[in-house]
Structure formats: C-alpha cells, structure tokens
Design a protein around this motif. Structure first.
Motif, short mmCIF file in Angstrom:
data_model
loop_
_atom_site.label_atom_id
_atom_site.label_comp_id
_atom_site.label_asym_id
_atom_site.label_seq_id
_atom_site.Cartn_x
_atom_site.Cartn_y
_atom_site.Cartn_z
N PRO A 1 1.22 -1.18 0.64
CA PRO A 1 0.27 0.25 -0.13
C PRO A 1 0.95 0.81 0.15
O PRO A 1 2.23 1.48 0.58
CB PRO A 1 -0.70 -0.21 1.43
CG PRO A 1 -0.71 -1.57 1.72
CD PRO A 1 0.65 -1.91 1.23
N ASP A 2 0.30 2.37 -0.28
CA ASP A 2 1.28 3.68 -0.65
C ASP A 2 1.90 4.04 0.97
O ASP A 2 2.75 4.98 1.04
CB ASP A 2 0.03 4.97 -1.72
CG ASP A 2 0.28 4.50 -3.08
OD1 ASP A 2 0.81 3.70 -3.17
OD2 ASP A 2 -0.29 5.43 -3.91
N ALA A 3 0.85 4.06 1.79
CA ALA A 3 1.28 4.76 2.47
C ALA A 3 2.73 3.83 3.65
O ALA A 3 2.92 4.35 4.61
CB ALA A 3 -0.03 3.96 4.27
N GLN A 4 2.27 2.22 3.21
CA GLN A 4 3.90 2.09 3.48
C GLN A 4 5.33 1.69 2.94
O GLN A 4 6.10 1.48 3.31
CB GLN A 4 3.26 0.50 3.69
CG GLN A 4 2.89 0.07 4.19
CD GLN A 4 1.68 -1.42 4.77
OE1 GLN A 4 3.26 -2.12 4.16
NE2 GLN A 4 1.86 -2.10 5.53
N ILE A 5 4.97 2.85 2.09
CA ILE A 5 6.65 3.15 1.22
C ILE A 5 7.22 4.19 2.04
O ILE A 5 6.17 5.31 1.68
CB ILE A 5 5.91 3.77 -0.03
CG1 ILE A 5 5.30 2.43 -1.17
CG2 ILE A 5 7.32 3.48 -1.10
CD1 ILE A 5 4.40 2.93 -2.16
N ASP A 6 8.54 4.36 2.05
CA ASP A 6 9.28 5.27 2.66
C ASP A 6 9.60 6.11 1.50
O ASP A 6 10.60 5.61 1.15
CB ASP A 6 10.69 3.89 3.19
CG ASP A 6 11.72 5.13 4.13
OD1 ASP A 6 11.21 6.49 3.76
OD2 ASP A 6 12.81 3.97 4.27
#
Length: 106
Positions: free
Chosen positions: A36-41
């Motif tokens: 998910p986009d929210a987990q991308i650093d």
C-alpha cells in the motif's frame, strides 16, 4: 558560430527487447507493487517545494538585460544539469518569484 561539444550521453531503450530481470528483481518488484502507498518509505526522495514557481518556464519574458550574477555552485550545477537554456529557466524561476511576491506583499 562554432558549437560546443556536448558531454551528454544519450541512451535508448528498445521496448521490444527489454533486459531480463532476475528472480530476485522480479520478487522485489512484486513486493513493491503489492505494498500500500502508506507503507512506502519516501524518506530518501528529494522534497519538491509546493511553490507556484515550479511551472515557471511556461511563461518566458521577451526582453532581457545582460548582467553578471554570482550564484551558489550547487544552484548553478542544478540548472546546468537540466539541459540547454538553463539560464532561461533561472530567469523564469526568478520572474515567478517576483510575481508571487507582488501578488502577496509582506
């Protein structure tokens, strides 16, 4: 007028003959695609200022005055790295900055 020899290296990618990915590369791509986009650093991605001058090159002035201007080496290298007409882009960014401050004076 003599032209300068460019030190730019141009490469092309043949979309019909893409390089083969290893199993490890395929697994990493699949893992990122499923994430998910929210987990991308994004911590190592450069910040992009939310300034109106980001699209400054859209409107370029016609008349200019030649001057000598001292710039930080890092600023100059950044604009030179954007390709030919870098001085025009510097001017466009400065013009946009001036217009933004005219619209919202302190």
């Amino acid at each position: 007028m003599p032209t300068k020899e460019s030190n730019t290296i141009k490469r092309t990618l043949d979309l019909d003959k893409l390089p083969r990915l290893s199993a490890t590369q395929k697994a990493r791509l699949a893992a990122v695609a499923a994430m998910p986009d929210a987990q991308i650093d994004y911590s190592d991605a450069p910040s992009l200022p939310q300034a109106t001058w980001m699209k400054a090159a859209d409107r370029l002035p016609q008349s200019k005055q030649q001057i000598t201007l001292r710039l930080d080496a890092e600023v100059l290298e950044f604009f030179k790295g954007t390709g030919q007409r870098y001085q025009t882009r510097i001017n466009a960014v400065l013009r946009s900055y001036v217009e933004a401050h005219k619209a919202h004076p302190k």
